[in-house]
Design an enzyme around this catalytic site. Structure first.
Site, PDB file in Angstrom:
ATOM      1  CB  ALA A  20     -24.703   6.030   5.406  1.00  8.63           C
ATOM      2  N   GLY A  22     -17.611   3.262  -6.907  1.00 10.46           N
ATOM      3  CA  GLY A  22     -16.215   3.105  -6.535  1.00 10.46           C
ATOM      4  C   GLY A  22     -15.932   1.734  -5.957  1.00 10.46           C
ATOM      5  CB  THR A  46     -12.786  -2.902  -6.180  1.00  6.06           C
ATOM      6  OG1 THR A  46     -12.576  -3.189  -4.778  1.00  6.06           O
ATOM      7  CG2 THR A  46     -12.376  -1.459  -6.454  1.00  6.06           C
ATOM      8  CB  ALA A  57     -13.466   5.098 -11.630  1.00  7.40           C
ATOM      9  CG  HIS A 117      -5.323  -1.500  -0.243  1.00  7.56           C
ATOM     10  ND1 HIS A 117      -4.687  -1.847  -1.412  1.00  7.56           N
ATOM     11  CD2 HIS A 117      -6.024  -0.373  -0.522  1.00  7.56           C
ATOM     12  CE1 HIS A 117      -5.007  -0.977  -2.365  1.00  7.56           C
ATOM     13  NE2 HIS A 117      -5.816  -0.070  -1.846  1.00  7.56           N
ATOM     14  CE  LYS A 167      -8.676  -3.381  -1.933  1.00  6.70           C
ATOM     15  NZ  LYS A 167     -10.013  -2.789  -2.131  1.00  6.70           N
ATOM     16  N   GLY A 199      -8.801  -3.289  -6.790  1.00 10.02           N
ATOM     17  CA  GLY A 199      -9.357  -2.870  -8.067  1.00 10.02           C
ATOM     18  C   GLY A 199      -8.445  -1.907  -8.803  1.00 10.02           C
TER      19      GLY A 199
END
Length: 273
Positions: A16, A104, A106, A128, A161, A165, A171
């Protein structure tokens, strides 16, 4: 939290206090058919006990917690864009409590993916690597292109990215490779090349290459290059912010609303299958 009507999607958000988590919280609070029902974060997070919407200048009445039972007790669905180990813990809690899950995250191992598939026998899960409608339409275009250019074209996937990351390739890039390989009757594991260095010899025409860039605040750029003799085709998607991911995740929650069990992806949500 106030009572939730049957037509309202009560949604908990994992991670969050993170960048994506805050984007999701803002999207949920701004959606007329959604209500923030819970907010989860790590045990060590300095945001624990704070109002989940406090960063917007408004209070939701939902406090950020690390306790899964508390965070999920009022939720119909959990949206999770965190890390694999955290997502798997959330998966087990959702399975136990009958809460739908939108993933979501990855970077999963094959064993973790198998656990997600097994859990989908008991709850509805949408999994996904990228929730953006644009990215998923791009995947459909890649599927079409790969079938049409199955010989005579070298395939390279380039992704970029932000510096924060932690997994590579992304992903989304891996999903692009999987879609292309499957369209050509192959498995990505048999033809992927993730690094080149030194004297590599000529390129294997059956390979699918990956190149990874990390830097700055790049939200997410993906380009697939089909390089032939005398021509090349490039199919690209570039994200300027995370809003498309958040809106895609809400579409996923709405899609799962009437699904008791099963494993789905964004192609199902967008009617692309």
């Amino acid at each position: 939290m106030s009572s939730v009507s049957s037509s309202t999607h009560a949604i908990a958000i994992a991670g969050a206090s993170g960048r994506m988590g805050q984007m999701l919280i803002e999207a949920v609070t701004n959606a007329p058919d959604c209500q923030l029902a819970g907010a989860l974060d790590m045990v060590a997070s300095p945001s624990l006990g704070k109002d989940a919407s406090g960063f917007t200048g408004q209070n939701s009445g939902v406090l950020i917690t690390s306790d899964l039972a508390t965070g999920l007790q009022n939720a119909h669905a959990l949206i999770d864009f965190t890390r694999p180990e955290g997502t798997i813990a959330h998966l087990r809690a959702c399975r136990d409590k009958g809460v739908k899950l939108v993933i979501g995250t990855t970077g999963f191992t094959d064993a973790q993916k198998d656990e997600i598939s097994a859990a989908a026998k008991d709850i509805a899960i949408l999994f996904a690597p990228n929730m953006s409608p644009g990215v998923n339409i791009t995947l459909k275009l890649l599927q079409m292109a790969a079938k049409a250019m199955d010989t005579g074209y070298d395939i390279e996937i380039i992704e970029a990215h932000h510096r924060f990351k932690v997994d590579a390739p992304s992903g989304t890039a891996l999903k692009m490779g999987e879609v292309i390989a499957e369209a050509q009757g192959r498995k990505l594991a048999d033809c992927a090349v993730y690094a080149r260095e030194g004297v590599t010899g000529e390129r294997d025409p059956s390979s699918i290459g990956f190149a990874t860039i990390r830097g700055g605040d790049i939200v997410g750029d993906h380009t697939v290059l089909f390089a032939g003799i005398g021509e090349r085709i490039e199919i690209s998607h570039k994200s300027s912010n995370r809003n498309a991911y958040a809106q895609g995740a809400l579409r996923a929650v709405r899609f799962l609303a009437d699904k008791p069990t099963g494993l789905y992806d964004m192609f199902d949500v967008l009617g692309l299958n």
